[in-house]
Design a protein around this motif. Structure first.
Motif, PDB file in Angstrom:
ATOM      1  N   HIS A   1      81.834 -44.836 -61.958  1.00  0.00           N
ATOM      2  CA  HIS A   1      81.351 -43.473 -62.235  1.00  0.00           C
ATOM      3  C   HIS A   1      79.867 -43.397 -62.602  1.00  0.00           C
ATOM      4  CE1 HIS A   1      81.697 -39.285 -63.176  1.00  0.00           C
ATOM      5  NE2 HIS A   1      81.459 -39.445 -64.462  1.00  0.00           N
ATOM      6  N   PRO A   2      78.969 -43.774 -61.689  1.00  0.00           N
ATOM      7  CA  PRO A   2      77.544 -43.668 -62.014  1.00  0.00           C
ATOM      8  C   PRO A   2      77.068 -42.231 -62.143  1.00  0.00           C
ATOM      9  CG  PRO A   2      77.823 -44.196 -59.685  1.00  0.00           C
ATOM     10  CD  PRO A   2      79.191 -44.294 -60.320  1.00  0.00           C
ATOM     11  N   ASP A   3      77.805 -41.270 -61.581  1.00  0.00           N
ATOM     12  CA  ASP A   3      77.359 -39.882 -61.634  1.00  0.00           C
ATOM     13  C   ASP A   3      77.344 -39.323 -63.049  1.00  0.00           C
ATOM     14  OD1 ASP A   3      76.824 -39.700 -58.985  1.00  0.00           O
ATOM     15  OD2 ASP A   3      78.642 -38.617 -58.439  1.00  0.00           O
ATOM     16  N   GLY A   4      78.049 -39.945 -63.978  1.00  0.00           N
ATOM     17  CA  GLY A   4      78.058 -39.456 -65.344  1.00  0.00           C
ATOM     18  C   GLY A   4      76.871 -39.920 -66.171  1.00  0.00           C
ATOM     19  N   LEU A   5      76.074 -40.827 -65.621  1.00  0.00           N
ATOM     20  CA  LEU A   5      74.977 -41.397 -66.389  1.00  0.00           C
ATOM     21  C   LEU A   5      73.773 -40.456 -66.428  1.00  0.00           C
ATOM     22  CD1 LEU A   5      75.155 -45.052 -65.043  1.00  0.00           C
ATOM     23  CD2 LEU A   5      76.289 -44.074 -67.048  1.00  0.00           C
ATOM     24  N   ALA A   6      73.013 -40.549 -67.496  1.00  0.00           N
ATOM     25  CA  ALA A   6      71.827 -39.704 -67.624  1.00  0.00           C
ATOM     26  C   ALA A   6      70.782 -40.041 -66.569  1.00  0.00           C
ATOM     27  CB  ALA A   6      71.230 -39.856 -69.028  1.00  0.00           C
ATOM     28  N   ASP A   7      70.623 -41.314 -66.298  1.00  0.00           N
ATOM     29  CA  ASP A   7      69.617 -41.767 -65.336  1.00  0.00           C
ATOM     30  C   ASP A   7      70.219 -42.897 -64.504  1.00  0.00           C
ATOM     31  OD1 ASP A   7      67.381 -42.514 -63.921  1.00  0.00           O
ATOM     32  OD2 ASP A   7      66.330 -43.390 -65.636  1.00  0.00           O
ATOM     33  N   PRO A   8      71.009 -42.565 -63.484  1.00  0.00           N
ATOM     34  CA  PRO A   8      71.660 -43.617 -62.697  1.00  0.00           C
ATOM     35  C   PRO A   8      70.687 -44.618 -62.092  1.00  0.00           C
ATOM     36  CG  PRO A   8      72.617 -41.481 -62.195  1.00  0.00           C
ATOM     37  CD  PRO A   8      71.403 -41.222 -63.032  1.00  0.00           C
ATOM     38  N   GLY A   9      69.562 -44.125 -61.557  1.00  0.00           N
ATOM     39  CA  GLY A   9      68.594 -45.035 -60.960  1.00  0.00           C
ATOM     40  C   GLY A   9      68.017 -45.996 -61.977  1.00  0.00           C
ATOM     41  N   GLY A  10      67.631 -45.471 -63.141  1.00  0.00           N
ATOM     42  CA  GLY A  10      67.110 -46.322 -64.195  1.00  0.00           C
ATOM     43  C   GLY A  10      68.154 -47.324 -64.673  1.00  0.00           C
ATOM     44  N   TYR A  11      69.398 -46.870 -64.773  1.00  0.00           N
ATOM     45  CA  TYR A  11      70.479 -47.771 -65.173  1.00  0.00           C
ATOM     46  C   TYR A  11      70.634 -48.912 -64.176  1.00  0.00           C
ATOM     47  CZ  TYR A  11      75.173 -49.608 -65.738  1.00  0.00           C
ATOM     48  OH  TYR A  11      76.236 -50.458 -65.879  1.00  0.00           O
ATOM     49  N   MET A  12      70.628 -48.566 -62.877  1.00  0.00           N
ATOM     50  CA  MET A  12      70.800 -49.602 -61.859  1.00  0.00           C
ATOM     51  C   MET A  12      69.665 -50.620 -61.911  1.00  0.00           C
ATOM     52  SD  MET A  12      73.638 -48.639 -60.633  1.00  0.00           S
ATOM     53  CE  MET A  12      74.568 -47.088 -60.582  1.00  0.00           C
ATOM     54  N   ARG A  13      68.454 -50.147 -62.161  1.00  0.00           N
ATOM     55  CA  ARG A  13      67.323 -51.071 -62.233  1.00  0.00           C
ATOM     56  C   ARG A  13      67.459 -52.000 -63.444  1.00  0.00           C
ATOM     57  NH1 ARG A  13      65.086 -46.519 -59.771  1.00  0.00           N
ATOM     58  NH2 ARG A  13      64.663 -45.388 -61.697  1.00  0.00           N
ATOM     59  N   ARG A  14      67.903 -51.445 -64.561  1.00  0.00           N
ATOM     60  CA  ARG A  14      68.086 -52.289 -65.745  1.00  0.00           C
ATOM     61  C   ARG A  14      69.225 -53.286 -65.527  1.00  0.00           C
ATOM     62  NH1 ARG A  14      67.881 -48.578 -69.637  1.00  0.00           N
ATOM     63  NH2 ARG A  14      65.718 -49.036 -70.127  1.00  0.00           N
TER      64      ARG A  14
ATOM     65  N   TRP B   1      76.162 -59.633 -56.851  1.00  0.00           N
ATOM     66  CA  TRP B   1      76.507 -58.589 -55.886  1.00  0.00           C
ATOM     67  C   TRP B   1      76.835 -57.342 -56.692  1.00  0.00           C
ATOM     68  CZ3 TRP B   1      81.753 -56.947 -54.048  1.00  0.00           C
ATOM     69  CH2 TRP B   1      81.684 -56.169 -52.892  1.00  0.00           C
ATOM     70  N   LEU B   2      76.212 -56.231 -56.350  1.00  0.00           N
ATOM     71  CA  LEU B   2      76.291 -55.035 -57.184  1.00  0.00           C
ATOM     72  C   LEU B   2      76.653 -53.823 -56.331  1.00  0.00           C
ATOM     73  CD1 LEU B   2      75.784 -53.969 -60.047  1.00  0.00           C
ATOM     74  CD2 LEU B   2      73.361 -53.756 -59.490  1.00  0.00           C
ATOM     75  N   VAL B   3      77.841 -53.249 -56.587  1.00  0.00           N
ATOM     76  CA  VAL B   3      78.274 -52.064 -55.854  1.00  0.00           C
ATOM     77  C   VAL B   3      78.644 -50.966 -56.851  1.00  0.00           C
ATOM     78  CG1 VAL B   3      79.043 -53.257 -53.771  1.00  0.00           C
ATOM     79  CG2 VAL B   3      80.641 -52.979 -55.684  1.00  0.00           C
TER      80      VAL B   3
ATOM     81  N   LEU C   1      73.264 -42.897 -50.062  1.00  0.00           N
ATOM     82  CA  LEU C   1      72.997 -43.460 -51.379  1.00  0.00           C
ATOM     83  C   LEU C   1      71.487 -43.466 -51.609  1.00  0.00           C
ATOM     84  CD1 LEU C   1      74.799 -44.806 -53.581  1.00  0.00           C
ATOM     85  CD2 LEU C   1      74.183 -47.013 -52.589  1.00  0.00           C
ATOM     86  N   PRO C   2      71.028 -43.106 -52.812  1.00  0.00           N
ATOM     87  CA  PRO C   2      69.582 -43.153 -53.071  1.00  0.00           C
ATOM     88  C   PRO C   2      69.002 -44.533 -52.773  1.00  0.00           C
ATOM     89  CG  PRO C   2      70.695 -41.982 -54.835  1.00  0.00           C
ATOM     90  CD  PRO C   2      71.770 -42.568 -53.964  1.00  0.00           C
ATOM     91  N   GLN C   3      67.979 -44.580 -51.964  1.00  0.00           N
ATOM     92  CA  GLN C   3      67.417 -45.861 -51.549  1.00  0.00           C
ATOM     93  C   GLN C   3      66.701 -46.584 -52.687  1.00  0.00           C
ATOM     94  OE1 GLN C   3      65.082 -45.513 -47.988  1.00  0.00           O
ATOM     95  NE2 GLN C   3      66.718 -44.538 -46.818  1.00  0.00           N
ATOM     96  N   SER C   4      66.379 -45.863 -53.741  1.00  0.00           N
ATOM     97  CA  SER C   4      65.664 -46.488 -54.858  1.00  0.00           C
ATOM     98  C   SER C   4      66.597 -47.297 -55.754  1.00  0.00           C
ATOM     99  CB  SER C   4      64.957 -45.414 -55.690  1.00  0.00           C
ATOM    100  OG  SER C   4      65.901 -44.518 -56.267  1.00  0.00           O
TER     101      SER C   4
END
Length: 751
Positions: A238-251, A260-262, A273-276
Motif C-alpha cells: 500500500h504505497p498510496d497511503g504514504l505521505a511521500d511515496p517517491g521519497g520513501y522508495m528512495r530512502r 529486488w524491490l516491488v 508507475l512513476p519513473q522516479s
C-alpha cells in the motif's frame, strides 16, 4: 543480489510457521521456484492470519517461531539457492490489542509526551485521542479499573488501556476522564476519528514513515536482514497511503541497495508507475488484467449487459465512491476540509476524491490526473467550483504541503473502498473482470493490447512482478479462467441464470447474478464456503445490508441459499459445469503459461500449481496440501505426461517445466516479439518469441471447437529446430499437431 527468476507466495500464520515453510523449501526448489515470497513476518496482532496488522516492527513474529526460526528458514533458502522476499507494511500498525503494540500503548499512556507521539499520524490539535471501541457512549459506565503486572489498567470487556502516571483515584469514569485518550461508541469513528487509519479500519493506525527517525525505527530490523543477506527482496504494501511515496522508495533503496524491490501499486488501464521511483516495478495486477482478459470473448458483452440490466458502470462507481466519502470516510473529509477553511471545503474535497481517474496522483508527477479530477469535480458540482479552484491553487503552489499530501493519501482510500470493495460487488455483469487493477467496463483484452503491454514491460520494467492470483484477488486465476468460458456462450449461460433464478433466485439482482457466476466458477464448492463468500459480498456491496447496519432477514435468505441450490439437482448446475470445465482448463493453462513466460518476474500463489478454485479471502488462505503436490511432482520428474483432468497435474507440469527453464536458462527470457498464426483459426492462437523461446497458447477454445478446430492453421516458426519443453517432441508449425496433447506449448531451439 539479482532479481529472482520467479517467486512462490506463502501465507505465513500461526498454523503455518517459519518451520513449516522451511519444510517446503526442497519442494519449491524442485518445482523450479527462484525465491520464496512470504507474507509479513514481523510481530502482528495475536492470532493474525495474514500479518498485515503489525504491532512490533523490531522483531520477527514469535507466533511464527521468532528470530531463531526465521534465521533457520533464511539459511535453508540460501542453502537451496533460493531467494527470500518479504512483504513489509510501512503505512500502518495495528492497535486493536493496545497492549500488544508497545509504541501505541506508550502513546496512550503518556500522550504528546510519549517518545512515540510523532510516530503515528495523530491530529493532536483536537485534544484526546478518540478510541471508538465502546458499544455506545453510555458504555463508559461499564469501565473498570483492574490490577495488572504493569500497574492499573482501564478495562472494557476484552479491551485494556493504560492509565497515565498520577491519574489514578476515584471511579473508573473519573480515571477515564483524565487520560490522553477518550473511549467512545464505535459508530463515532467514521466521522470523528482524529488519527489517520488504513482505509476505514480504525484498528490500523497510520505511521509517519516520512519522518527519518520513524523510518529508521520501523525498518531497521528488516533492513538488517537485507544487509546480512538473509532477505533478497522486499514487497511494499500500500504505497498510496504514504505521505511521500517517491521519497520513501528512495530512502528504502538507500537502505537496501541490492534488494529486488516491488510495490503494491495498483495501476489503472493506461497508467504508468512513476519513473522516479527506484524500484523494480509493481506486484503485477496490471499484468493480471492484461493476461486474464486475453481469454475473454468481447462478443459476449451485449448479452451479459442485458442479463445484468445494462447498468452504467461509471454511475455505479460514482454512487459507491460517494457513499464512501459521505458516510465511511467522513473524518478524513473533515480533516482535509479544515486545512482549506471554507465552509463547503469537506464537500469539495469529497467531490475531488470521487472524480479521481486513478488511485492517486503523485505531484508534481501525475499532474494530468490531478487536473482531470479538478475539472470533473467542477463539472459535477458547479456550486463548489470556487472552493475546488482554491484547493487546486494551493495544491499546485505546494505539491508537498500538508493539504496536497493529505488529499493524495486519501484519494487512494476512496478509490479502493469505493471501487474494489463496493463497485466490484455491485456491478456484477461479468465477475471475471471484477479484479483488483481491472476495469469491469472493459470486456476483455485484445491480442494487440496484450502484445503492446508485454513489449512495454520488457522495455521499461523487465523485472516487475507479474501475477494471476494474490491474497487480495477477488477470485483465483482458475475461477476466472472458467468464467471466461461463459463469455463464449453468453446466451446459454444467460438462459440458464434466468431459468435458475425463477425458482432459486436471491432477492437482490446484482448479488443474484454474482452468486450464480460464483457457483459455476468455483464448483464443486461446499455450502459453508459459498455461504461465507456471499455474506461478505452482500455486505461489501452495501445495497441491502452492510457490516455495521444489518438486514437480518436478507442475510438469512443469503445464508440459506447455498444449501437450497446445492440440494437442487434438478437445476442441472453440475451438468452445466461439466460442459465448460474442459475449456476452462484450457484457459487456465494458457493464462498460466503466458504469465510464466512473458516479461516480468512471475509469482505463483501458494497451491495454484494445481487447480485452485478459491474465492476472496479468507477462502484463499486455506491450508495447502503439499503432500499431494509432491507426489504429482515425483511422477512428472519420472517422465509422466499427465492428462488434462481434475487432478490438475497438467498445470503442475506447465509450472514445473517453465519455472525450471526460467531458473536454469534465464538468457532465454529476454526480448519480446509477437508471432502471428496463419489460417482459418489464427485468432485462437496467442504466440510470442523471446530469446530462443517460443510460447503458444490457445484462446477462446469453445469458438475454436465450434469452428472445426485448428484445421490448416499454422504458426510459422523462426529458423531452427524446435522442441516442446512439455512433451519433449519435435515441434511443427501445424497447430493441430503442436497442440494435440496440451492446449499450450513452450518451444526451445534444439533438443
Amino acid at each position: 543480489m539479482t532479481p529472482p527468476s520467479s517467486t512462490y507466495r506463502l501465507q505465513l500464520r500461526p498454523e503455518f510457521t517459519f518451520a513449516d515453510a522451511e519444510a517446503q523449501v526442497d519442494y519449491l526448489r524442485r518445482l523450479g521456484v527462484g525465491a520464496l515470497y512470504a507474507s509479513p513476518v514481523l510481530d502482528a496482532t495475536p492470532g493474525s492470519t495474514h500479518g498485515y496488522d503489525v504491532v512490533d516492527p523490531t522483531r520477527a513474529r514469535p507466533e511464527l517461531g521468532g528470530e531463531e526460526a526465521r534465521k533457520a528458514l533464511s539459511a535453508k533458502l540460501r542453502e537451496a539457492g533460493l531467494g527470500f522476499v518479504v512483504d513489509i507494511v510501512p503505512n500502518h500498525m495495528a492497535v486493536e490489542v493496545a497492549k500488544a503494540n508497545p509504541w501505541w500503548w506508550d502513546v496512550l499512556r503518556h500522550g504528546r509526551d510519549s517518545a512515540y507521539a510523532g510516530h503515528f499520524d495523530i491530529d493532536w490539535s483536537r485534544g484526546r485521542i478518540l478510541l471508538p471501541v465502546l458499544g455506545d457512549d453510555d458504555a463508559v459506565a461499564e469501565l473498570k479499573v483492574e490490577d495488572s503486572p504493569d500497574g492499573h489498567e482501564l478495562v472494557y470487556y476484552d479491551h485494556r488501556f493504560p492509565i497515565a502516571p498520577g491519574t489514578e483515584g476515584g471511579s473508573p469514569q473519573e480515571v477515564h476522564a483524565r487520560q490522553h485518550y477518550e473511549l467512545v461508541g464505535w459508530r463515532r469513528g467514521n466521522a470523528e476519528l482524529n488519527y489517520r487509519r488504513f482505509f476505514d479500519i480504525t484498528t490500523l493506525a497510520a505511521v509517519r514513515v516520512e519522518v527519518p527517525e520513524v523510518f529508521a525505527d520501523t525498518h531497521g530490523e528488516v533492513l538488517r536482514w537485507v544487509a546480512d543477506g538473509e532477505v533478497t527482496g522486499l514487497r511494499v504494501d500500500h504505497p498510496d497511503g504514504l505521505a511521500d511515496p517517491g521519497g520513501y522508495m528512495r530512502r528504502l533503496r538507500e537502505g537496501a541497495p541490492g534488494a529486488w524491490l516491488v510495490v503494491e501499486k495498483i495501476l489503472h488501464p493506461g497508467e504508468d508507475l512513476p519513473q522516479s521511483w527506484p524500484v523494480d516495478g509493481t506486484t503485477g495486477y496490471d499484468a493480471l488484467r492484461e493476461i486474464s482478459g486475453l481469454f475473454v470473448d468481447p462478443a459476449g458483452a451485449p448479452r451479459f449487459s442485458l442479463l445484468a440490466g445494462s447498468p452504467d458502470y461509471a454511475a455505479v462507481e460514482e454512487e459507491a465512491r460517494r457513499l464512501v466519502t459521505d458516510s465511511i470516510l467522513v473524518a478524513e473529509m473533515r480533516r482535509i476540509g479544515a486545512l482549506v477553511g471554507a465552509p463547503d471545503a469537506p464537500a469539495a474535497v469529497a467531490e475531488l476524491m470521487i472524480a479521481f481517474p486513478v488511485y492517486r496522483s503523485y505531484l508534481p508527477e501525475g499532474e494530468p490526473h490531478w487536473a482531470q479530477a479538478v475539472q470533473r469535480a467542477k463539472e459535477k458540482r458547479p456550486e463548489l467550483a470556487s472552493t475546488v479552484d482554491e484547493i487546486d491553487r494551493r495544491v499546485r503552489a505546494e505539491p508537498h504541503g500538508e493539504l496536497a499530501t493529505r488529499i493524495q493519501q486519501t484519494s487512494g482510500m476512496v478509490v479502493a473502498k469505493g471501487t474494489e470493495d463496493t463497485t466490484f460487488y455491485r456491478y456484477t455483469r461479468f465477475a471475471a473482470l471484477n479484479e483488483v487493477g481491472g476495469s469491469p467496463a472493459d470486456f476483455g483484452t485484445s491480442v494487440a493490447e496484450f502484445h503492446e503491454s508485454a513489449a512495454a514491460r520488457e522495455a521499461g520494467w523487465p523485472t516487475a512482478m507479474t501475477t494471476l492470483t494474490t491474497h487480495d484477488t477477488k477470485r483465483s486465476e482458475d475461477v476466472r479462467a472458467r468464467l471466461a468460458v461463459l463469455s463464449e456462450i453468453p446466451d446459454e449461460f444467460a438462459d440458464a441464470v434466468e431459468r435458475w433464478t425463477a425458482t432459486h433466485g436471491i432477492d437482490e439482482p446484482s448479488l443474484n447474478l454474482l452468486a450464480w457466476q460464483t457457483l459455476v466458477g468455483a464448483w464443486p464448492i461446499s455450502a459453508d464456503r459459498l455461504r461465507g463468500y456471499l455474506d461478505k459480498a452482500a455486505k461489501e456491496a452495501k445495497i441491502r445490508t452492510t457490516w455495521t447496519d444489518h438486514d437480518e432477514a436478507f442475510e438469512q435468505e443469503v445464508a440459506e441459499w447455498p444449501d437450497r441450490v446445492l440440494g437442487a439437482t434438478e437445476l442441472g448446475v453440475e451438468e452445466f459445469v461439466e460442459r465448460i470445465k474442459g475449456p476452462g482448463w484450457s484457459n487456465a493453462l494458457g493464462q498460466k503459461l503466458v504469465q510464466l513466460t512473458a516479461p516480468g518476474v512471475p509469482d505463483v500463489y501458494q497451491g495454484t500449481e494445481l487447480w485452485d478454485l478459491s474465492l476472496v479471502d479468507p477462502d484463499n488462505r486455506r491450508p495447502v496440501d503439499y503432500g499431494v503436490r509432491r507426489q504429482i511432482l515425483d511422477r512428472i520428474e519420472a517422465g509422466e505426461l499427465p492428462e488434462v483432468d481434475d487432478t490438475g497435474a497438467a498445470k503442475l507440469l506447465v509450472v514445473h517445466r517453465t519455472l525450471t527453464l526460467r531458473r536454469d536458462h534465464p538468457e532465454l527470457f529476454r526480448g519480446y516479439k509477437r508471432l502471428h498464426a496463419e489460417g482459418p483459426a489464427a485468432e485462437h492462437a496467442l504466440a510470442f518469441e523471446r530469446n530462443g523461446l517460443v510460447v503458444v497458447a490457445t484462446r477462446l477454445p469453445v469458438g475454436l471447437a465450434n469452428g472445426g478446430g485448428w484445421r490448416n492453421t499454422v504458426l510459422p516458426l523462426p529458423p531452427g529446430e524446435w522442441t516442446d519443453v512439455f512433451t519433449g517432441t519435435s515441434a511443427a508449425g501445424e497447430l493441430s499437431r503442436l497442440l494435440s496433447r496440451y492446449p499450450v506449448a513452450l518451444l526451445v531451439r534444439g533438443d
